[in-house]
Design an enzyme around this catalytic site. Structure first.
Site, PDB file in Angstrom:
ATOM      1  N   HIS A 194      34.617 -39.711  -5.953  1.00  0.00           N
ATOM      2  CA  HIS A 194      36.067 -39.585  -5.834  1.00  0.00           C
ATOM      3  C   HIS A 194      36.748 -40.266  -7.017  1.00  0.00           C
ATOM      4  O   HIS A 194      37.634 -39.708  -7.651  1.00  0.00           O
ATOM      5  CB  HIS A 194      36.535 -40.190  -4.510  1.00  0.00           C
ATOM      6  CG  HIS A 194      37.935 -39.826  -4.155  1.00  0.00           C
ATOM      7  ND1 HIS A 194      38.976 -40.710  -4.234  1.00  0.00           N
ATOM      8  CD2 HIS A 194      38.469 -38.656  -3.744  1.00  0.00           C
ATOM      9  CE1 HIS A 194      40.089 -40.092  -3.862  1.00  0.00           C
ATOM     10  NE2 HIS A 194      39.811 -38.848  -3.560  1.00  0.00           N
TER      11      HIS A 194
ATOM     12  N   HIS B 176      43.864 -34.128  -7.605  1.00  0.00           N
ATOM     13  CA  HIS B 176      44.989 -34.260  -6.675  1.00  0.00           C
ATOM     14  C   HIS B 176      46.232 -33.607  -7.253  1.00  0.00           C
ATOM     15  O   HIS B 176      46.268 -33.285  -8.433  1.00  0.00           O
ATOM     16  CB  HIS B 176      45.262 -35.744  -6.371  1.00  0.00           C
ATOM     17  CG  HIS B 176      44.086 -36.392  -5.733  1.00  0.00           C
ATOM     18  ND1 HIS B 176      43.112 -37.014  -6.462  1.00  0.00           N
ATOM     19  CD2 HIS B 176      43.698 -36.439  -4.440  1.00  0.00           C
ATOM     20  CE1 HIS B 176      42.173 -37.441  -5.644  1.00  0.00           C
ATOM     21  NE2 HIS B 176      42.488 -37.100  -4.407  1.00  0.00           N
TER      22      HIS B 176
ATOM     23  N   HIS C 156      38.051 -31.427  -2.044  1.00  0.00           N
ATOM     24  CA  HIS C 156      37.679 -32.326  -0.947  1.00  0.00           C
ATOM     25  C   HIS C 156      36.772 -31.637   0.064  1.00  0.00           C
ATOM     26  O   HIS C 156      35.934 -32.284   0.682  1.00  0.00           O
ATOM     27  CB  HIS C 156      38.929 -32.936  -0.314  1.00  0.00           C
ATOM     28  CG  HIS C 156      39.639 -33.887  -1.225  1.00  0.00           C
ATOM     29  ND1 HIS C 156      40.579 -33.470  -2.140  1.00  0.00           N
ATOM     30  CD2 HIS C 156      39.499 -35.237  -1.407  1.00  0.00           C
ATOM     31  CE1 HIS C 156      41.005 -34.523  -2.836  1.00  0.00           C
ATOM     32  NE2 HIS C 156      40.374 -35.606  -2.412  1.00  0.00           N
TER      33      HIS C 156
ATOM     34  N   HIS D 170      48.704 -36.576   4.312  1.00  0.00           N
ATOM     35  CA  HIS D 170      47.509 -37.054   3.616  1.00  0.00           C
ATOM     36  C   HIS D 170      47.740 -38.379   2.886  1.00  0.00           C
ATOM     37  O   HIS D 170      47.035 -39.359   3.101  1.00  0.00           O
ATOM     38  CB  HIS D 170      46.971 -35.982   2.654  1.00  0.00           C
ATOM     39  CG  HIS D 170      46.029 -36.532   1.646  1.00  0.00           C
ATOM     40  ND1 HIS D 170      46.416 -36.873   0.359  1.00  0.00           N
ATOM     41  CD2 HIS D 170      44.731 -36.906   1.753  1.00  0.00           C
ATOM     42  CE1 HIS D 170      45.391 -37.390  -0.277  1.00  0.00           C
ATOM     43  NE2 HIS D 170      44.345 -37.416   0.543  1.00  0.00           N
TER      44      HIS D 170
ATOM     45  N   HIS E   6      46.562 -42.415   3.920  1.00  0.00           N
ATOM     46  CA  HIS E   6      45.825 -43.283   2.987  1.00  0.00           C
ATOM     47  C   HIS E   6      46.507 -44.648   2.880  1.00  0.00           C
ATOM     48  O   HIS E   6      45.861 -45.692   2.988  1.00  0.00           O
ATOM     49  CB  HIS E   6      45.783 -42.660   1.586  1.00  0.00           C
ATOM     50  CG  HIS E   6      44.597 -41.781   1.349  1.00  0.00           C
ATOM     51  ND1 HIS E   6      43.337 -42.281   1.124  1.00  0.00           N
ATOM     52  CD2 HIS E   6      44.478 -40.436   1.314  1.00  0.00           C
ATOM     53  CE1 HIS E   6      42.487 -41.273   0.936  1.00  0.00           C
ATOM     54  NE2 HIS E   6      43.160 -40.127   1.043  1.00  0.00           N
TER      55      HIS E   6
ATOM     56  N   PHE F 284      42.863 -44.417  -5.418  1.00  0.00           N
ATOM     57  CA  PHE F 284      41.836 -43.414  -5.702  1.00  0.00           C
ATOM     58  C   PHE F 284      40.454 -44.013  -5.928  1.00  0.00           C
ATOM     59  O   PHE F 284      39.460 -43.538  -5.410  1.00  0.00           O
ATOM     60  CB  PHE F 284      42.207 -42.614  -6.959  1.00  0.00           C
ATOM     61  CG  PHE F 284      43.317 -41.627  -6.758  1.00  0.00           C
ATOM     62  CD1 PHE F 284      43.439 -40.882  -5.587  1.00  0.00           C
ATOM     63  CD2 PHE F 284      44.240 -41.401  -7.784  1.00  0.00           C
ATOM     64  CE1 PHE F 284      44.461 -39.952  -5.435  1.00  0.00           C
ATOM     65  CE2 PHE F 284      45.258 -40.469  -7.636  1.00  0.00           C
ATOM     66  CZ  PHE F 284      45.371 -39.740  -6.460  1.00  0.00           C
TER      67      PHE F 284
ATOM     68  N   HIS G 294      39.654 -37.048   5.678  1.00  0.00           N
ATOM     69  CA  HIS G 294      39.601 -35.780   4.951  1.00  0.00           C
ATOM     70  C   HIS G 294      39.039 -34.634   5.777  1.00  0.00           C
ATOM     71  O   HIS G 294      39.343 -33.467   5.497  1.00  0.00           O
ATOM     72  CB  HIS G 294      38.894 -35.937   3.608  1.00  0.00           C
ATOM     73  CG  HIS G 294      39.892 -36.256   2.555  1.00  0.00           C
ATOM     74  ND1 HIS G 294      40.650 -35.288   1.943  1.00  0.00           N
ATOM     75  CD2 HIS G 294      40.333 -37.441   2.088  1.00  0.00           C
ATOM     76  CE1 HIS G 294      41.503 -35.860   1.123  1.00  0.00           C
ATOM     77  NE2 HIS G 294      41.336 -37.179   1.192  1.00  0.00           N
TER      78      HIS G 294
HETATM   79 CU1  C2O Z   1      41.052 -37.443  -2.969  1.00  0.00          CU
HETATM   80 CU2  C2O Z   1      42.560 -38.339   0.213  1.00  0.00          CU
HETATM   81  O1  C2O Z   1      42.217 -38.232  -1.646  1.00  0.00           O
END
Ligand code: C2O
Length: 358
Positions: A88, A117, A126, A253, A257, A277, A290
């Site tokens: 990631h 992103h 993802h 989303h 996070h 990230f 995810h």
């Molecule tokens: Cu690649 Cu939820 O971020």
């Protein structure tokens, strides 16, 4: 033109949130092309809701064992837990580049940064990341039916940190020390519109109802052919990164996070792990988060008539991942569209935001 897969031999230290972190995988010149099967496997891996998983101790035990085994793999092994988190990091912190495609016979050797992103690459990247991660876990415990759980934050029962990630901080490999202490169980209800601060005056029922309204508007206010609002904006070879995120990528989303990682308004102000990230993949809860984001794509298509993008610049964009046999595999967006061909689906669950109580 589509965004080509990164040149992993030219992977560099990170340049974004955290400067100079080495997130690069081991180098190789041997790349396999992914082969999509012609028909789905006989048994699909069915991803369960994380908050229900607590009632299935055999499942939780398998999941914990698989993560523990992943953590125990050698540092050189691309399947290792930290190396998987770095996948990631490399795809979003300025480590990966692609070489501009050849035009009119002129080789344009310019290296361009890859960012997965804030564009139409968000969902397919993802999906593939979870696909390989899940297959690695399944392989480690020799159970091809093993599936990641999804954090069902779109339904009231799922609007908490799922217990399987939170209980038994000492022995539980799904536990992560870098989460917002105020949001830990039996803490507050997850606010899908979280703006980085607590202490709002809303009561739990109001937050839950607002969450359902948010889901309704993000998922159902767009027409089935308005792919820009759903997937995010076009990102083609040569474009600057971050042309624009789709609805769900921004909220919930990003907000989930930030809600999960440490409070970034307090020292050390980083928001690790989930809020940044480079470290997001170090929290096992990332993959449950995810899985639910991926489920939104799945629901949009299967339940609400949403259509995938027909543009070949999207369909032919590609990525590289190490698989469960430690082979580097090139995959395309095109091959990610049908989850049953990829061997998985989602457990059926209520969709309470279809008609939230206004
Ligand atoms: Cu690649 Cu939820 O971020």
């Amino acid at each position: 033109d589509p965004i080509p897969a990164p040149d992993i031999n030219k992977c560099t230290l990170t340049t974004e949130d955290l400067k100079g972190l080495d997130c690069c995988p081991k180098k190789t010149d041997i790349i396999y092309n992914f082969q999509l099967p012609a028909s789905p496997p006989a048994v699909l891996r069915t991803r369960p809701a994380a908050h229900n998983a607590a009632y299935h101790p055999e499942y939780v035990a398998k999941y914990r064992l698989a993560i523990e085994l992943m953590k125990g793999l050698g540092e050189d092994d691309p399947r290792n837990f930290r190396n998987q988190a770095n996948v990631h990091c490399a795809y979003c912190e300025g480590s990966y580049h692609y070489t501009m495609p050849t035009k009119h016979g002129i080789i344009d050797g310019i290296l361009k940064e890859i960012q997965v992103h804030s564009s139409w690459l968000f969902y397919p990247f993802h999906r593939w990341y979870l696909y390989f991660y899940e297959r690695i876990l399944a392989d480690l415990i020799h159970d091809p039916t093993f599936a990641l759980p999804f954090w069902n934050w779109d339904a009231p029962d799922g609007m908490y940190m799922p217990a399987i990630f939170e209980d038994d901080p000492v022995l539980n490999p799904l536990y992560d020390a870098n989460r917002n202490a105020k949001h830990r169980l039996p803490g507050t209800v997850l606010d899908l519109n979280y703006h980085g601060k607590d202490g709002n005056t809303k009561d739990d029922n109001t937050i839950i109802n607002d969450n359902l309204r948010t889901m309704n508007s993000k998922m159902l206010s767009i027409s089935s052919t308005d792919w820009c609002s759903f997937f995010g904006h076009p990102y083609r070879a040569g474009y600057q990164p971050n042309p624009g995120a789709g609805n769900i990528e921004s909220i919930p989303h990003n907000t989930v996070h930030n809600w999960t990682g440490t409070d970034s308004s307090l020292p050390p102000y980083t928001g690790e792990d989930m809020g940044v990230f480079y470290s997001a993949g170090r929290d096992p809860i990332f993959f449950a988060h995810h899985a639910n984001v991926d489920r939104m794509w799945y629901l949009w298509k299967n339940n609400f008539g949403g259509q995938d993008i027909e543009d070949t610049d999207w369909l032919d964009s590609s990525f590289l991942f190490y698989d469960e046999k430690q082979r580097l595999v090139r995959v395309t967006v095109r091959d990610s569209l049908d989850t049953t061909l990829l061997g998985y689906d989602y457990q059926c669950a209520d969709i309470p935001w279809i008609d939230p109580a206004y």
